[in-house]
Design an enzyme around this catalytic site. Structure first.
Site, PDB file in Angstrom:
ATOM      1  N   LYS A   1     -49.657  -6.571 -72.475  1.00 48.17           N
ATOM      2  CA  LYS A   1     -50.751  -7.128 -73.279  1.00 48.17           C
ATOM      3  C   LYS A   1     -50.209  -7.842 -74.519  1.00 48.17           C
ATOM      4  O   LYS A   1     -50.736  -8.881 -74.925  1.00 48.17           O
ATOM      5  CB  LYS A   1     -51.723  -6.018 -73.670  1.00 48.17           C
TER       6      LYS A   1
ATOM      7  N   ASP B   1     -47.704  -0.927 -70.322  1.00 48.18           N
ATOM      8  CA  ASP B   1     -49.008  -1.588 -70.280  1.00 48.18           C
ATOM      9  C   ASP B   1     -49.248  -2.354 -71.591  1.00 48.18           C
ATOM     10  O   ASP B   1     -49.656  -3.519 -71.586  1.00 48.18           O
ATOM     11  CB  ASP B   1     -50.082  -0.507 -70.054  1.00 48.18           C
TER      12      ASP B   1
ATOM     13  N   VAL C   1     -56.706  -8.029 -71.751  1.00 48.32           N
ATOM     14  CA  VAL C   1     -56.258  -7.378 -72.993  1.00 48.32           C
ATOM     15  C   VAL C   1     -57.474  -6.801 -73.715  1.00 48.32           C
ATOM     16  O   VAL C   1     -58.465  -7.500 -73.931  1.00 48.32           O
ATOM     17  CB  VAL C   1     -55.565  -8.372 -73.957  1.00 48.32           C
TER      18      VAL C   1
END
Ligand SMILES: NC(=O)c1ccc[n+]([C@@H]2O[C@H](COP(=O)([O-])OP(=O)(O)OC[C@H]3O[C@@H](n4cnc5c(N)ncnc54)[C@H](OP(=O)(O)O)[C@@H]3O)[C@@H](O)[C@H]2O)c1
Length: 433
Positions: A199, A195, A128
């Site tokens: 995270k 994406d 992350v």
């Protein structure tokens, strides 16, 4: 400093990030920590790379089973076989470093429990925020509390929105992002919000002590954002003395009365909010601690060097842990929380739709919105963005509406789309408070 015993590292995945790790080991970054890179595995040995490594193998098992390797670095990406590589390594008593958001976000509890059971380390700082050290901050955040965490977690989307602020449309901004290497040819994981969703699953699990998986998170990307929206944002409220708004792609987790609200979405955010000034490929994470007040962590969210710095930091910390016989504390993630129904969340918002320029269009759409309980604050037609459809002028109509549930917006949009006076899909943006 002299170390009695060298710590051996093995790496699986000699791709973009793997190349960075190999390169900086070869430049001697491991020496001060008594850490040596012993073996590297990759399924494709023939591909030319900018650095050479003598101990190259095709088989990940050569790395995992090597008795001289105490830390395995997984950099192949994706869910499988990465998950097996991590679990097999831990089963053999090895500590693991990974940058893999796909596998950590989907298997966080299984992996934390496995690391704890086998008394080994699992480090995933690079999963992350690239080079931003946000994972170790969240894991060590014990002296204060916060009920909400918001991130700009995808550099590609943020880069595209930053270019669109300069007047480009989505396609032109995407092309530049691809030319500069900030976006892949297959950009949907980034621009579709997926994406950022992975995270958000990781940081919200850590922030609130429960195991969240990405599929539980409401997710919208930035592909619906147009120059009309950016133009509106820039000017909104300025006539009344305001400073205008930016559009940012936000990933937000908020705990309200043991209900966790999770969503990823583009939002209008006032220019005096700290996240408004986060531009280009930069990532950021923001929260307001009860005691410490607002905190913003920002930096390069991806790319070889930024990500490599996080991977190397993890490796060297784990080497220290091995020497001192300790392991990082991983949260149990056993808090039972209810996930909020995102459809019932109420947000103030902005509706943009293309209206055929014929008498009665505004009255018709206002009637539909009124039937669904929209309380319109303001309405403006943006002639500057006039287009044509079937020989008729189409003008974007923008209304701001008082807080209303997402589910109501969806129902109203179904009716608006059926109206012959509305061209294309209506679009909704939330105002971030
Ligand atoms: N790139 C970034 O900016 C960035 C930022 C943050 C985090 N990350 C994370 O870092 C990880 C690595 O990303 P990357 O960009 O370096 O990916 P990449 O360039 O695709 O590298 C992955 C490498 O692993 C190899 N590989 C795939 N399956 C394998 C297997 N079973 N055994 C051995 N090797 C295998 C691939 O070979 P083939 O090409 O032959 O498949 C490729 O060389 C991912 O989890 C990613 O999400 C990347």
């Amino acid at each position: 400093m002299q170390f009695s015993e060298e710590i051996g590292v093995g790496l699986i995945g000699f791709g973009t990030i793997g190349t960075g790790v190999v390169r900086y080991f070869q430049e001697g970054r491991g020496e001060p920590f008594g850490v040596r890179l012993k073996k590297v595995a990759d399924s494709d040995l023939s591909r030319p790379r900018e650095v050479e490594f003598p101990g190259l193998t095709e088989r990940a098992s050569d790395v995992i089973n090597d008795p001289e390797i105490q830390i395995v670095v997984e950099l192949v990406g994706g869910e499988n076989p990465a998950l097996d590589f991590i679990l097999d390594s831990m089963n053999l008593g090895k500590s693991v470093v990974t940058a893999n958001k796909a596998v950590i976000s989907r298997h966080i509890k299984v992996l934390f429990d496995a690391a704890r059971d086998r008394d080994v380390d699992l480090a995933f700082e690079a999963s992350v925020g690239g080079g931003i050290p946000i994972i170790r901050v969240l894991n060590g955040y014990k002296g204060d509390r916060f009920s909400r965490i918001t991130g700009i977690l995808n550099g590609t989307s943020n880069y595209i929105l930053s270019r669109m602020e300069e007047g480009m449309d989505f396609e032109a901004a995407l092309e530049i992002a691809q030319e500069k290497g900030f976006a892949e040819a297959a950009h949907e994981l980034d621009t579709g919000g997926f994406d950022a969703r992975d995270k958000l699953a990781i940081i919200s699990s850590l922030a609130f002590g429960c195991a969240v998986v990405p599929e539980q998170i409401y997710c919208e990307g930035i592909t619906g954002v147009t120059p009309v929206d950016l133009d509106f944002a820039e000017k909104h409220g300025v006539d009344e003395g305001g400073i205008g708004y930016s559009i940012r792609h936000l990933a937000t987790a908020r705990m309200v009365a043991n209900q966790l609200e999770l969503h990823v979405y583009p939002a209008l955010i006032s220019k005096d909010h700290p996240l408004s000034s986060v531009r280009n490929e930069v990532n950021a994470v923001y929260w307001e601690g009860e005691l410490c007040g607002p905190q913003l962590f920002q930096g390069k969210g991806a790319g070889r060097d930024a990500t490599t710095s996080a991977v190397l930091s993890d490796i060297f910390r784990l080497a220290h842990n091995l020497r001192s016989g300790t392991v990082d504390e991983l949260p149990l993630l056993d808090r039972q929380v209810q996930l909020a129904d995102v459809g019932s969340l109420q947000r103030r918002g902005y509706v943009r739709m293309g209206l055929k320029h014929i008498p009665g269009s505004i009255a018709e759409t206002a009637r539909i919105m009124g039937e669904h309980g929209f309380n319109i604050e303001d309405s403006v037609q943006r002639r500057k963005f006039r287009t044509e459809s079937e020989g008729k002028a189409v003008i974007p109509d923008i209304v701001t509406v008082e807080a209303l549930p997402y589910s109501t917006v969806e129902k109203a949009f179904r009716d608006l789309k059926e109206s012959e006076r509305v061209c294309g899909d209506p679009f909704f943006l939330r105002f971030e408070s």
